[in-house]
Write an enzyme that holds these catalytic residues in place. Structure first.
Site, PDB file in Angstrom:
ATOM      1  CE  LYS A 124      -3.208  -2.808  -0.050  1.00  0.00           C
ATOM      2  NZ  LYS A 124      -3.576  -3.381  -1.302  1.00  0.00           N
ATOM      3  CD  GLU A 208      -4.878   6.163   3.281  1.00  0.00           C
ATOM      4  OE1 GLU A 208      -4.324   5.493   2.328  1.00  0.00           O
ATOM      5  OE2 GLU A 208      -6.236   5.953   3.340  1.00  0.00           O
ATOM      6  CG  HIS A 243     -13.894  -4.363   5.478  1.00  0.00           C
ATOM      7  ND1 HIS A 243     -13.556  -2.685   4.815  1.00  0.00           N
ATOM      8  CD2 HIS A 243     -13.806  -3.992   6.699  1.00  0.00           C
ATOM      9  CE1 HIS A 243     -13.331  -2.112   5.909  1.00  0.00           C
ATOM     10  NE2 HIS A 243     -13.257  -2.776   7.033  1.00  0.00           N
ATOM     11  NE  ARG A 300      -9.105 -10.244  -6.349  1.00  0.00           N
ATOM     12  CZ  ARG A 300      -8.983  -9.391  -5.667  1.00  0.00           C
ATOM     13  NH1 ARG A 300      -7.870  -8.926  -5.383  1.00  0.00           N
ATOM     14  NH2 ARG A 300     -10.025  -8.580  -4.963  1.00  0.00           N
TER      15      ARG A 300
END
Ligand code: MV4
Length: 517
Positions: A124, A208, A243, A300
């Site tokens: 990330k 963040e 999620h 993917r």
């Protein structure tokens, strides 16, 4: 720069996956005249992929680490059966750079991006740095892992609360903690690092700025071996439960041509910066004012790829194969606009009336919906054993309509036609969702589903209220039988402007039943 590997025609491909995605890839291979070989574990011996493939090979025991994750054995098998390539599907080894490297070293085409792109985009922090350099909008925050709590406190003060702690090696929400005020930072920091360690073996985290109640909108991209990258438009994926995406659609209900162009361009820039080849997805957080921020790239084919296929009329698995064979991207695909509207619901073997607890067992009855605008991508058949070894998703029901209204009507019809007995599934959740005003109006955000489930709007919560669940289930079956019989409007009910008669469904809403119990 994309290094152009030697290309060759794919004559036989080994599918290194199971369930619905294995079926999907086998179909694309056979449609292209490529011999489809598939691996299976001992418990999948009689499942659909084995029945549909040209060749099938047992790769090991039920446990994924003993079968579908055995990278070395899978590559060795590909070599031994003369497979030119391996398609990894999604999950399992699909984003494993070492596996992609093993394929390349064994001269077996990995149908996906390069190992280098997988490594870069799998971090990330590295992704954020790459996007910052490329001018892709990223969420305000740090571009390095936090050394300690003191550095976290300094960074959070600079960013401004509320902030989001995230695992550097993370994704899917693991190792992620929302921190609303300074007093909560220490415990959140410890929890995030601990969960990151447990989930990824890497406890590094970064910070963040929190983006409040955004949408989750992702862009499908394709990159060929010459370095050409295009966008195939967006998917709205805001309806998530813990999620986990459960409903996806294309186009996004709030998209405008101008915003689509901006997000598509940012996604192409992001993929190009990583030298991406193959099919990939660039995820963004989208705010109501049209601001959007890069989240991550999924290296993917996604579960939800069919909604893009239906509105672009492009077979994305075939596109992957053509790119792997060195073909340039079809020029007619550039700048493609969505045609109509597609919605996908994921059918999980989970009980929505019991907190979505897994519902393993035998699929006693499976009657799939058909007719105009209905597509079923299922990996099970009648008699299939749903076990706890693998993800509980049985398949996806996808519908297409000329617009979102027709797509929603078709989804309702298809869900009513779908009949699965022997295990519980999430189908009732979607039937209720179709009655939800926010959903019908396309007023979505990433917390909406969790919020409505917590409020009990979409299904009875098992927290506290000892609901007579069997009574609810029996009553719903009863109303379903009644509504099928009485699905005829009484005399005099004039059709509306589109010829649709009022829906005289007598099915009670789940909460209505709660009121009667
Ligand atoms: C965020 C966010 C809001 N602000 N980052 C979710 C997992 C991974 N894809 C990143 N995710 C998010 N990152 C900032 N700075 C919101 C999400 C998010 C989300 C968060 C909580 C609950 C559900 C979510 C679904 C999609 C994205």
């Amino acid at each position: 720069m994309v290094t152009k590997p030697p290309c060759r025609k794919l004559r036989k491909v080994l599918v290194a996956n199971r369930g619905e995605i294995a079926v999907r890839v086998i179909r694309a291979l056979r449609d292209r005249g490529i011999v489809a070989a598939v691996v299976y574990s001992t418990v999948d011996r009689s499942e659909l992929p084995v029945l549909l493939a040209d060749e099938a090979y047992c790769i090991g025991d039920a446990e994924a680490s003993e079968s579908y994750l055995k990278a070395g054995e899978i590559v060795a098998l590909a070599r031994s059966i003369g497979a030119d390539g391996i398609h990894p599907g999604y999950g399992f080894l699909s984003e494993n750079a070492d596996f992609a490297r093993l394929c390349r070293d064994a001269d077996v085409v990995f149908i996906g991006p390069s190992p280098e792109a997988i490594v870069t985009l799998g971090s990330k922090i590295a992704s954020r740095r790459l996007m910052l350099e490329a001018g892709v909008p990223v969420v305000p925050g740090g571009d390095r892992a936090l050394a300690d709590l003191e550095e976290a406190a300094t960074a959070a003060a600079e960013i401004g609360y509320p902030v989001m702690l995230k695992a550097t090696a993370g994704g899917g929400g693991k190792g992620m903690r929302l921190v609303g005020e300074p007093e909560a930072l220490a415990s959140a920091y410890r929890a995030a690092r601990s969960e990151a360690k447990a989930s990824f073996g890497d406890d590094s985290v970064y910070l963040e700025k929190l983006i409040q109640r955004p949408r989750h909108v992702e862009i499908q991209i394709l990159g060929d071996l010459s370095g050409k990258v295009i966008s195939l438009g967006e998917r709205e994926c805001s309806l998530q439960r813990r999620h986990q995406k459960v409903v996806e659609e294309a186009p996004s209900p709030i998209m405008t041509p101008e915003l689509r162009q901006r997000m598509g361009s940012a996604a192409v820039t992001a993929a190009s910066a990583a030298g991406y080849t193959g099919a990939g997805t660039v995820e963004f957080l989208l705010e109501e004012d049209g601001s959007f921020y890069f989240l991550e790239v999924n290296t993917r084919l996604q579960v939800e790829h069919p909604v893009t296929e239906l509105v672009t009329r492009i077979d994305l698995v075939e596109a992957q194969l053509r790119i792997a064979e060195g073909e340039p991207i079809d020029p007619s695909w550039e700048g493609i606009e969505p045609h109509g509207h597609a919605i996908e619901v994921r059918v999980y073997a989970e009980d929505p009336y019991r907190g979505f607890v897994p519902s393993p067992g035998t699929v006693e009855t499976l009657r799939l919906p058909e007719g105009p605008g209905v597509r079923n991508d299922f990996g099970v058949r009648e008699g299939s054993e749903v076990t706890i070894h693998y993800d509980p998703m049985l398949g996806k029901l996808i519908v297409w309509g000329r617009d979102r209204e027709q797509a929603m009507r078709r989804l309702g019809r298809a869900l009513d036609e779908l009949r699965i007995e022997g295990i519980k599934t999430t189908v009732p959740l979607y039937q209720e969702l179709l009655r939800d005003d926010d959903f019908r109006l396309g007023k979505l955000d990433i917390e909406m589903l969790d919020r409505k489930l917590a409020e009990g709007v979409l299904s009875p919560s098992t927290d506290g209220e000892a609901l007579p669940l069997g009574k609810i289930a029996v009553a719903i079956e009863h109303f379903e039988r009644l509504s099928r019989r009485a699905a005829v409007a009484p005399a005099g009910a004039a059709p509306d402007s589109q010829g649709n008669r009022p829906r005289w469904r007598q099915r009670a809403r789940i909460e209505g039943l709660r009121g009667s119990t």
